[in-house]
Design an enzyme around this catalytic site. Structure first.
Site, PDB file in Angstrom:
ATOM      1  N   SER A   7      62.749  63.525  15.033  1.00 36.59           N
ATOM      2  CA  SER A   7      61.707  63.748  14.045  1.00 36.59           C
ATOM      3  C   SER A   7      61.890  65.159  13.520  1.00 36.59           C
ATOM      4  O   SER A   7      62.549  66.000  14.154  1.00 36.59           O
ATOM      5  CB  SER A   7      60.318  63.542  14.650  1.00 36.59           C
ATOM      6  OG  SER A   7      60.146  64.335  15.813  1.00 36.59           O
ATOM      7  N   GLU A   9      60.166  68.658  11.281  1.00 40.71           N
ATOM      8  CA  GLU A   9      59.033  69.376  10.728  1.00 40.71           C
ATOM      9  C   GLU A   9      59.448  70.104   9.459  1.00 40.71           C
ATOM     10  O   GLU A   9      60.497  70.755   9.407  1.00 40.71           O
ATOM     11  CB  GLU A   9      58.504  70.395  11.740  1.00 40.71           C
ATOM     12  CG  GLU A   9      57.305  71.191  11.202  1.00 40.71           C
ATOM     13  CD  GLU A   9      56.802  72.225  12.169  1.00 40.71           C
ATOM     14  OE1 GLU A   9      56.137  71.817  13.153  1.00 40.71           O
ATOM     15  OE2 GLU A   9      57.071  73.427  11.969  1.00 40.71           O
ATOM     16  N   THR A  40      53.480  71.247   7.960  1.00 42.98           N
ATOM     17  CA  THR A  40      52.671  72.252   8.643  1.00 42.98           C
ATOM     18  C   THR A  40      51.513  72.764   7.792  1.00 42.98           C
ATOM     19  O   THR A  40      51.461  72.577   6.580  1.00 42.98           O
ATOM     20  CB  THR A  40      53.533  73.464   9.037  1.00 42.98           C
ATOM     21  OG1 THR A  40      53.975  74.124   7.845  1.00 42.98           O
ATOM     22  CG2 THR A  40      54.722  73.043   9.870  1.00 42.98           C
ATOM     23  N   TYR A  41      50.620  73.442   8.488  1.00 45.27           N
ATOM     24  CA  TYR A  41      49.512  74.213   7.905  1.00 45.27           C
ATOM     25  C   TYR A  41      49.863  75.680   8.052  1.00 45.27           C
ATOM     26  O   TYR A  41      50.363  76.086   9.105  1.00 45.27           O
ATOM     27  CB  TYR A  41      48.259  73.964   8.749  1.00 45.27           C
ATOM     28  CG  TYR A  41      47.083  73.332   8.056  1.00 45.27           C
ATOM     29  CD1 TYR A  41      47.233  72.261   7.186  1.00 45.27           C
ATOM     30  CD2 TYR A  41      45.796  73.783   8.331  1.00 45.27           C
ATOM     31  CE1 TYR A  41      46.134  71.661   6.611  1.00 45.27           C
ATOM     32  CE2 TYR A  41      44.691  73.184   7.762  1.00 45.27           C
ATOM     33  CZ  TYR A  41      44.861  72.119   6.890  1.00 45.27           C
ATOM     34  OH  TYR A  41      43.767  71.534   6.329  1.00 45.27           O
ATOM     35  N   ALA A  43      48.995  79.797   8.548  1.00 51.01           N
ATOM     36  CA  ALA A  43      48.028  80.526   9.383  1.00 51.01           C
ATOM     37  C   ALA A  43      46.704  80.652   8.638  1.00 51.01           C
ATOM     38  O   ALA A  43      46.669  80.965   7.451  1.00 51.01           O
ATOM     39  CB  ALA A  43      48.571  81.910   9.731  1.00 51.01           C
ATOM     40  N   ARG A  99      44.513  73.698  16.986  1.00 48.11           N
ATOM     41  CA  ARG A  99      43.455  74.671  16.736  1.00 48.11           C
ATOM     42  C   ARG A  99      43.802  75.487  15.502  1.00 48.11           C
ATOM     43  O   ARG A  99      42.984  75.727  14.629  1.00 48.11           O
ATOM     44  CB  ARG A  99      43.280  75.597  17.945  1.00 48.11           C
ATOM     45  CG  ARG A  99      42.096  76.543  17.808  1.00 48.11           C
ATOM     46  CD  ARG A  99      42.220  77.743  18.710  1.00 48.11           C
ATOM     47  NE  ARG A  99      43.296  78.636  18.276  1.00 48.11           N
ATOM     48  CZ  ARG A  99      43.619  79.767  18.901  1.00 48.11           C
ATOM     49  NH1 ARG A  99      42.975  80.117  19.997  1.00 48.11           N
ATOM     50  NH2 ARG A  99      44.592  80.533  18.448  1.00 48.11           N
ATOM     51  N   ASP A 101      46.476  78.937  13.972  1.00 50.10           N
ATOM     52  CA  ASP A 101      46.618  80.374  14.182  1.00 50.10           C
ATOM     53  C   ASP A 101      45.519  81.127  13.442  1.00 50.10           C
ATOM     54  O   ASP A 101      45.062  80.690  12.379  1.00 50.10           O
ATOM     55  CB  ASP A 101      47.977  80.857  13.669  1.00 50.10           C
ATOM     56  CG  ASP A 101      49.132  80.255  14.457  1.00 50.10           C
ATOM     57  OD1 ASP A 101      48.954  80.042  15.667  1.00 50.10           O
ATOM     58  OD2 ASP A 101      50.194  80.009  13.855  1.00 50.10           O
ATOM     59  N   ALA A 117      35.109  74.097  17.696  1.00 50.71           N
ATOM     60  CA  ALA A 117      35.326  75.278  18.536  1.00 50.71           C
ATOM     61  C   ALA A 117      36.776  75.400  18.987  1.00 50.71           C
ATOM     62  O   ALA A 117      37.260  76.501  19.228  1.00 50.71           O
ATOM     63  CB  ALA A 117      34.402  75.239  19.745  1.00 50.71           C
ATOM     64  N   TYR A 139      52.856  74.090  25.074  1.00 47.85           N
ATOM     65  CA  TYR A 139      53.567  75.362  25.252  1.00 47.85           C
ATOM     66  C   TYR A 139      54.274  75.400  26.600  1.00 47.85           C
ATOM     67  O   TYR A 139      53.635  75.624  27.630  1.00 47.85           O
ATOM     68  CB  TYR A 139      52.581  76.531  25.132  1.00 47.85           C
ATOM     69  CG  TYR A 139      52.185  76.801  23.711  1.00 47.85           C
ATOM     70  CD1 TYR A 139      52.788  77.831  22.987  1.00 47.85           C
ATOM     71  CD2 TYR A 139      51.248  75.998  23.069  1.00 47.85           C
ATOM     72  CE1 TYR A 139      52.440  78.061  21.664  1.00 47.85           C
ATOM     73  CE2 TYR A 139      50.903  76.220  21.753  1.00 47.85           C
ATOM     74  CZ  TYR A 139      51.508  77.258  21.053  1.00 47.85           C
ATOM     75  OH  TYR A 139      51.171  77.464  19.738  1.00 47.85           O
ATOM     76  N   HIS A 143      50.894  79.413  26.319  1.00 46.46           N
ATOM     77  CA  HIS A 143      50.365  79.947  25.068  1.00 46.46           C
ATOM     78  C   HIS A 143      50.031  81.424  25.258  1.00 46.46           C
ATOM     79  O   HIS A 143      49.531  81.824  26.320  1.00 46.46           O
ATOM     80  CB  HIS A 143      49.110  79.158  24.668  1.00 46.46           C
ATOM     81  CG  HIS A 143      48.613  79.458  23.293  1.00 46.46           C
ATOM     82  ND1 HIS A 143      47.907  80.603  22.997  1.00 46.46           N
ATOM     83  CD2 HIS A 143      48.713  78.765  22.131  1.00 46.46           C
ATOM     84  CE1 HIS A 143      47.593  80.608  21.711  1.00 46.46           C
ATOM     85  NE2 HIS A 143      48.066  79.507  21.163  1.00 46.46           N
ATOM     86  N   PHE A 210      60.375  85.626  15.881  1.00 48.53           N
ATOM     87  CA  PHE A 210      59.468  84.492  15.962  1.00 48.53           C
ATOM     88  C   PHE A 210      59.182  84.155  17.423  1.00 48.53           C
ATOM     89  O   PHE A 210      58.036  83.905  17.815  1.00 48.53           O
ATOM     90  CB  PHE A 210      60.095  83.307  15.232  1.00 48.53           C
ATOM     91  CG  PHE A 210      59.184  82.127  15.030  1.00 48.53           C
ATOM     92  CD1 PHE A 210      57.804  82.253  15.092  1.00 48.53           C
ATOM     93  CD2 PHE A 210      59.709  80.868  14.764  1.00 48.53           C
ATOM     94  CE1 PHE A 210      56.968  81.174  14.897  1.00 48.53           C
ATOM     95  CE2 PHE A 210      58.893  79.768  14.568  1.00 48.53           C
ATOM     96  CZ  PHE A 210      57.514  79.920  14.645  1.00 48.53           C
ATOM     97  N   HIS A 259      62.237  66.834  18.462  1.00 55.64           N
ATOM     98  CA  HIS A 259      61.547  67.198  17.223  1.00 55.64           C
ATOM     99  C   HIS A 259      62.140  68.514  16.715  1.00 55.64           C
ATOM    100  O   HIS A 259      62.068  69.536  17.394  1.00 55.64           O
ATOM    101  CB  HIS A 259      60.050  67.374  17.491  1.00 55.64           C
ATOM    102  CG  HIS A 259      59.240  67.623  16.258  1.00 55.64           C
ATOM    103  ND1 HIS A 259      59.012  66.653  15.303  1.00 55.64           N
ATOM    104  CD2 HIS A 259      58.583  68.736  15.818  1.00 55.64           C
ATOM    105  CE1 HIS A 259      58.247  67.149  14.339  1.00 55.64           C
ATOM    106  NE2 HIS A 259      57.982  68.407  14.631  1.00 55.64           N
TER     107      HIS A 259
END
Length: 288
Positions: A7, A9, A40-41, A43, A99, A101, A117, A139, A143, A210, A259
C-alpha cells in the site's frame, strides 16, 4: 520469497506542479495493485480541504481503494464527523484515524474545547457510524509524547479495542525494531494486523531530520553508509539496496504487507517493490 501485499501513502498537492507530480506518482504505482492508498493531513489540519479534494479525485479517477487520513486537530466533533460523512458520501469508506500533529509553532497537542480529546474518542465515534474500515498509527520506537514504550503499546490496544481493524507503523530503519514491537503487541493481546511503514530514502539528510523529529533511531552504520554513498554519488543505489534488504528481512519473519511512504516520488518505491517480486498487473498497467 512470496511477494508482499503493498500500500502507498501520498500527500495532497498544494499547487499545480504538485498536482501533476501526484498524478504521475499514482500512474506509476497503481499497476502494482496496492491494497489501498492513503492521503495525509497536514500538521494542525492545514491541508484538510486539499486532502478531501485529493481523496475524492483519486477515488473517482484512479479506481484505487483510497483511505483518507482524518485527525482531531483544530476542529469540533461535529466538524470532524461532517468531514467523515463527506468521505462516505463520495464512496470513500476507509479512514486512517489519527490524533494529528500540533499546529506548526506549537509543541503540544491541545484538544478543541468541543473536539475529540484524542484518537481513541475519534475512533469510537467513527466506529459507531458503521460506515468505515478504520486504520490507526503505531509507533515501534515509542511516540515522542508517550511516557514509555509499554504505555505506547497499551495505547495502541485501546485504539484497536475502540474499533480499529489494522495499524500502520511509523517508519524505522532496522527490522528488529519492528519485530520487537510486534512481539510486545502480541503479548498484550493485540490481534489486529500491524503493517510496517517503510520510508524509501530519497534524501538522507532529510530522512535523518524527519527521523529525529519522530523519535526514530538513526543507526550509526546507516549514517556512515549514506555519508560515503553521497560522497561517491551512489546514494540512490544504496537507498534501493537498504530498503529492499529491510523489506526482505521483514518478509522472512512472516510480514505479508508493507506500507510505503512515497513522498509523492514513485521511482524508489517502485524499484524496491519490483525487487521484492511485486510486479505490475498488465491489466492495470494498460489502464494507467
Amino acid at each position: 520469497m512470496t511477494a508482499p501485499h503493498v500500500s502507498f501513502e501520498f500527500f495532497p498537492p498544494q499547487n499545480l506542479e504538485a498536482s501533476f507530480r501526484l498524478w504521475d506518482t499514482v500512474q506509476s504505482l497503481s499497476p502494482l495493485n496496492p491494497r489501498f492508498v492513503s492521503v495525509t493531513y497536514g500538521a494542525g489540519g492545514t491541508t484538510r480541504d486539499l486532502t478531501r479534494d485529493a481523496v475524492a479525485t483519486l477515488h473517482k479517477s484512479s479506481g484505487l481503494n483510497v483511505a483518507a487520513h482524518l485527525t482531531c486537530v483544530n476542529a469540533t466533533r461535529k466538524e470532524t464527523l461532517k468531514i467523515a460523512d463527506g468521505f462516505a458520501a463520495s464512496g470513500v469508506r476507509e479512514i486512517v484515524a489519527l490524533r494529528g500533529d500540533p499546529p506548526k509553532g506549537t509543541n503540544q497537542f491541545t484538544a478543541h474545547p468541543d473536539g475529540f480529546a484524542d484518537s481513541v474518542e475519534l475512533i469510537e465515534a467513527l466506529s459507531r457510524t458503521g460506515q468505515f474500515t478504520i486504520r490507526v498509527g503505531a509507533y515501534p520506537e515509542k511516540h515522542p509524547e508517550a511516557t514509555s514504550f509499554d504505555a505506547d503499546v497499551a495505547w495502541l490496544k485501546r485504539k484497536i479495542d475502540a474499533g480499529a481493524t489494522e495499524a500502520i507503523t511509523q517508519f524505522f530503519f532496522e527490522a528488529d525494531t519492528f519485530l520487537r514491537f510486534r512481539d510486545a503487541c502480541a503479548k498484550v493481546g493485540i490481534n489486529a494486523p500491524i503493517i510496517p511503514g517503510i520510508l524509501p530514502i530519497e534524501n538522507w539528510q532529510g530522512a535523518a531530520r524527519f527521523a529525529r523529529r519522530c523519535g526514530t533511531k538513526v543507526p550509526g552504520w546507516l549514517n556512515d553508509a549514506f555519508v560515503k554513498a553521497v560522497r561517491d554519488d551512489r546514494e540512490d543505489l544504496l537507498a534501493t539496496a537498504v530498503c529492499t534488504e529491510l523489506c526482505s528481512d521483514l518478509i522472512d519473519e512472516g510480514v505479508d504487507s508493507l506500507h510505503f511512504y512515497t513522498m509523492n516520488r514513485p521511482e524508489l518505491t517502485r524499484d524496491v517493490c519490483h525487487a521484492l517480486g511485486v510486479v505490475p498487473d498488465v491489466r492495470l498497467q494498460n489502464v494507467a
